[in-house]
Write a protein that holds these residues in place. Structure first.
Motif, PDB file in Angstrom:
ATOM      1  N   UNK A 287       3.556 116.123 -28.100  1.00 21.90           N
ATOM      2  CA  UNK A 287       3.065 117.201 -28.959  1.00 21.90           C
ATOM      3  C   UNK A 287       3.707 117.176 -30.344  1.00 21.90           C
ATOM      4  N   UNK A 288       3.176 117.988 -31.242  1.00 24.68           N
ATOM      5  CA  UNK A 288       3.706 118.160 -32.590  1.00 24.68           C
ATOM      6  C   UNK A 288       3.700 116.874 -33.416  1.00 24.68           C
ATOM      7  N   UNK A 289       2.575 116.182 -33.307  1.00 23.29           N
ATOM      8  CA  UNK A 289       2.307 115.103 -34.252  1.00 23.29           C
ATOM      9  C   UNK A 289       2.764 113.720 -33.858  1.00 23.29           C
ATOM     10  N   UNK A 290       3.420 113.566 -32.729  1.00 23.48           N
ATOM     11  CA  UNK A 290       3.978 112.244 -32.404  1.00 23.48           C
ATOM     12  C   UNK A 290       2.911 111.154 -32.323  1.00 23.48           C
ATOM     13  N   UNK A 291       1.736 111.500 -31.776  1.00 25.25           N
ATOM     14  CA  UNK A 291       0.733 110.439 -31.589  1.00 25.25           C
ATOM     15  C   UNK A 291      -0.300 110.430 -32.714  1.00 25.25           C
ATOM     16  N   UNK A 292      -0.013 111.151 -33.797  1.00 29.42           N
ATOM     17  CA  UNK A 292      -0.912 111.114 -34.952  1.00 29.42           C
ATOM     18  C   UNK A 292      -1.639 112.424 -35.183  1.00 29.42           C
ATOM     19  N   UNK A 293      -2.114 113.046 -34.117  1.00 28.55           N
ATOM     20  CA  UNK A 293      -2.720 114.380 -34.212  1.00 28.55           C
ATOM     21  C   UNK A 293      -1.676 115.405 -33.770  1.00 28.55           C
ATOM     22  N   UNK A 372      -0.667 114.310 -42.691  1.00 34.29           N
ATOM     23  CA  UNK A 372      -1.235 113.335 -43.642  1.00 34.29           C
ATOM     24  C   UNK A 372      -0.180 112.317 -44.049  1.00 34.29           C
ATOM     25  N   UNK A 373       1.027 112.795 -44.314  1.00 34.33           N
ATOM     26  CA  UNK A 373       2.103 111.868 -44.697  1.00 34.33           C
ATOM     27  C   UNK A 373       2.431 110.930 -43.537  1.00 34.33           C
ATOM     28  N   UNK A 374       2.399 111.470 -42.309  1.00 37.61           N
ATOM     29  CA  UNK A 374       2.682 110.633 -41.143  1.00 37.61           C
ATOM     30  C   UNK A 374       1.669 109.496 -40.992  1.00 37.61           C
ATOM     31  N   UNK A 375       0.424 109.754 -41.409  1.00 42.45           N
ATOM     32  CA  UNK A 375      -0.566 108.677 -41.296  1.00 42.45           C
ATOM     33  C   UNK A 375      -0.162 107.492 -42.163  1.00 42.45           C
ATOM     34  N   UNK A 376       0.386 107.783 -43.341  1.00 36.84           N
ATOM     35  CA  UNK A 376       0.864 106.717 -44.229  1.00 36.84           C
ATOM     36  C   UNK A 376       2.060 106.008 -43.586  1.00 36.84           C
ATOM     37  N   UNK A 377       2.999 106.809 -43.064  1.00 33.54           N
ATOM     38  CA  UNK A 377       4.189 106.233 -42.419  1.00 33.54           C
ATOM     39  C   UNK A 377       3.785 105.375 -41.223  1.00 33.54           C
ATOM     40  N   UNK A 381       4.521 101.537 -40.305  1.00 37.21           N
ATOM     41  CA  UNK A 381       5.141 101.114 -39.041  1.00 37.21           C
ATOM     42  C   UNK A 381       4.315  99.991 -38.399  1.00 37.21           C
ATOM     43  N   UNK A 382       2.992 100.107 -38.487  1.00 37.56           N
ATOM     44  CA  UNK A 382       2.125  99.054 -37.947  1.00 37.56           C
ATOM     45  C   UNK A 382       2.437  97.719 -38.637  1.00 37.56           C
ATOM     46  N   UNK A 383       2.506  97.757 -39.963  1.00 42.52           N
ATOM     47  CA  UNK A 383       2.758  96.526 -40.732  1.00 42.52           C
ATOM     48  C   UNK A 383       4.110  95.919 -40.378  1.00 42.52           C
ATOM     49  N   UNK A 384       5.125  96.772 -40.269  1.00 43.01           N
ATOM     50  CA  UNK A 384       6.476  96.267 -40.029  1.00 43.01           C
ATOM     51  C   UNK A 384       6.655  95.786 -38.595  1.00 43.01           C
ATOM     52  N   UNK A 397       3.278  94.716 -28.366  1.00 42.59           N
ATOM     53  CA  UNK A 397       3.637  95.725 -29.366  1.00 42.59           C
ATOM     54  C   UNK A 397       2.503  96.730 -29.349  1.00 42.59           C
ATOM     55  N   UNK A 398       2.809  97.991 -29.098  1.00 42.08           N
ATOM     56  CA  UNK A 398       1.752  98.998 -29.022  1.00 42.08           C
ATOM     57  C   UNK A 398       2.164 100.206 -29.855  1.00 42.08           C
ATOM     58  N   UNK A 399       1.165 100.955 -30.268  1.00 41.71           N
ATOM     59  CA  UNK A 399       1.441 102.088 -31.153  1.00 41.71           C
ATOM     60  C   UNK A 399       0.469 103.229 -30.882  1.00 41.71           C
ATOM     61  N   UNK A 400       1.000 104.431 -30.945  1.00 42.12           N
ATOM     62  CA  UNK A 400       0.162 105.637 -30.982  1.00 42.12           C
ATOM     63  C   UNK A 400       0.781 106.512 -32.054  1.00 42.12           C
ATOM     64  N   UNK A 401       0.209 106.523 -33.235  1.00 33.97           N
ATOM     65  CA  UNK A 401       0.721 107.343 -34.328  1.00 33.97           C
ATOM     66  C   UNK A 401       2.143 106.975 -34.691  1.00 33.97           C
TER      67      UNK A 401
END
Ligand SMILES: *Cc1c(COP(=O)(O)O)cnc(C)c1O
Length: 477
Positions: A287-293, A372-377, A381-384, A397-401
């Motif tokens: 919750x609270x933005x960890x996965x992007x929403x 919105x700022x987290x989407x940029x971050x 993170x995806x790139x790095x 390597x997997x990612x959710x937000x």
């Protein structure tokens, strides 16, 4: 930079506090034996020495040790911290509340922060077309206690209707819902569960939709569909016996940051409805933005019947949990007898300081445009993280937000896990810590779940240190 001030007297001070700590403290989730040699410089040849780091203060994404060394908190202090340590706006809100009302019994009494926080949480909670929204909030004081509340509510609701055979819960394999006896019963992580198995209520475990377990040629969506078929079979087999399905939406965090397609949540929602079973979403970690929403359920467009929140709820400042319930569940407890009511309580239920911290934390989401700022971050993170996928010991390597995970295996494929006795994750942890980054692993899974204030320089340090830590940890293998 991450060395900070670091002189002989500070090193001595850290050693002093380490000794005083070990004389009196028993640490959570720790084999204390592993700390006993930890005064010595990091590597003494044994694989199982765990450093104990006395912290003096926090500063944004940094933790500052008493010896003056700085540590980038890449795991948000067990997934609690959202905006950095000692965030002044939340600190001020707590201080102001402490001078006004620090605590009051919540049975028979009320207070402004508890009411305002409930209103705010209900306004933000996941919604679903055609479904009545979550409309009542019950407070508890930590995540496990929140899970207990949700489980007891689900069971008791059916009991109040005279459906006494609905005594079981369905949970997912590899899921985690906390450490108290009830929460542990619906968890499926052998390391935490096995010893206590004789004490635990029987639960029904459904296969995880975890996309890492994809069979040859299967997509994440295929995994979700396959797990949904198994869930349907279990619901049919146990028809009339189940009160609720509990799951962690999108990411099974303690289970190694295993991720699934949101489609599974849609299927789970449909199946729960078809079988008259409650859906409990445990968003304590996600919750609270960890996965992007703001909440992970949003990605599937579903709303649960019960939603468990904790960890980031107060921005990481104070323990608090909230269980959001539908009007229908709430109404099921109304009546003339006391037994019909939900007589559950905790001494600090709805603590005003914790509620004030949570309210301030939720304001920061708006003030700072956090999602919105987290989407940029997250894109950064995806790139790095991407180059690490080619590492010879990285299988996935997997990612959710704002969560990225690296699965380490012997040959970098899914079929060759490391021998657990090698403690590869622990080795990586120590290697990263020496370089000023906290990368506490889950078995042989390393992950990034940083505070949202993490900046470019810190992200680069995190990525470089992750690579070095993997190299060093796997050099023995
Ligand atoms: C951490 C966690 C819990 C338990 O919360 P505590 O505050 O540690 O008791 C429950 N569910 C999930 C998904 C968690 O990650």
């Amino acid at each position: 930079m991450n060395e900070g001030t670091h002189d002989a007297s500070m090193i001595a001070d850290a050693a002093h506090w380490r000794a005083r700590d070990l004389a009196v403290l028993w640490h959570p989730c720790t084999q204390m034996r592993e700390h006993m040699d930890s005064g010595a410089p990091a590597e003494n040849g044994r694989g199982d020495v765990l450093p104990l780091v006395p912290i003096a203060h926090g500063d944004g994404a940094w933790l500052v040790g008493r010896d003056g060394r700085r540590y980038l908190d890449a795991v948000s202090s067990w997934w609690t911290n959202l905006f950095g340590h000692a965030e002044p706006r939340i600190a001020d809100a707590i201080a102001a509340q402490a001078r006004t009302l620090e605590q009051v019994i919540l049975a028979g009494f009320s207070h402004q922060p508890a009411v305002e926080l409930a209103e705010k949480l209900l306004s933000l909670a996941p919604r679903e077309d055609g479904r009545a929204p979550l409309s009542k909030v019950f407070y508890a004081d930590n995540g496990s206690a929140g899970v207990e509340v949700a489980l007891k509510m689900a069971f008791h609701w059916f009991h109040n209707r005279g459906e006494h055979k609905r005594t079981k819960f369905i949970a997912l394999e590899n899921g985690y819902h906390g450490e108290t006896i009830g929460a542990l019963a619906v968890g499926d992580i052998p390391l935490y569960r096995r010893v206590y198995a004789p004490l635990l209520a029987e639960a029904v475990f459904a296969p995880s939709p975890d996309a890492y377990q994809a069979e040859a040629g299967e997509s994440a969506i295929d995994c979700a569909e396959r797990a949904a078929v198994a869930l349907r079979e279990l619901l049919e087999r146990h028809a009339g016996e189940i009160c609720a399905l509990i799951l962690e939406p999108r990411v099974q965090c303690a289970g190694g940051m295993r991720m699934h397609d949101p489609l599974y949540l849609q299927r789970a929602r449909e199946l729960c409805d078809a079988h008259g079973v409650f859906l409990i979403a445990d968003e304590i970690a996600v919750g609270f933005g960890r996965t992007g929403t703001l909440f992970a359920c949003e990605q599937a467009g579903v709303a649960p019947d019960l939603l468990c929140l904790s960890k980031g709820l107060t921005g990481g400042f104070l323990p608090l949990a909230a269980v959001l319930a539908t009007q229908d569940i709430y109404d099921g407890f109304l009546g003339d007898s006391r037994e019909r009511a939900f007589l559950h309580s905790h001494s600090y239920t709805g603590n005003p300081l914790a509620c004030a911290a949570a309210l301030r934390s939720l304001q920061i989401f708006d003030e700072d445009g956090v999602l919105a700022r987290n989407r940029v971050t997250a894109t950064r993170m995806t790139e790095l993280a991407a180059p690490l996928a080619a590492h010879s010991h990285v299988a996935d390597v997997r990612q959710a937000g704002m969560i990225v995970a690296f699965e380490l295996t012997r040959h970098g494929d899914k079929c060759t896990p490391f021998d657990p006795a090698l403690r590869i994750g622990l080795r990586a942890y120590r290697a990263a810590l020496e370089r000023g980054v906290v990368l506490r692993p889950l078995g042989d899974v390393l992950y990034w779940m940083p505070p949202y204030c993490i900046d470019e320089e810190q992200l680069v340090l995190l990525a470089e240190t992750t690579r070095t830590a993997i190299d060093e940890a796997t050099a023995c293998a």
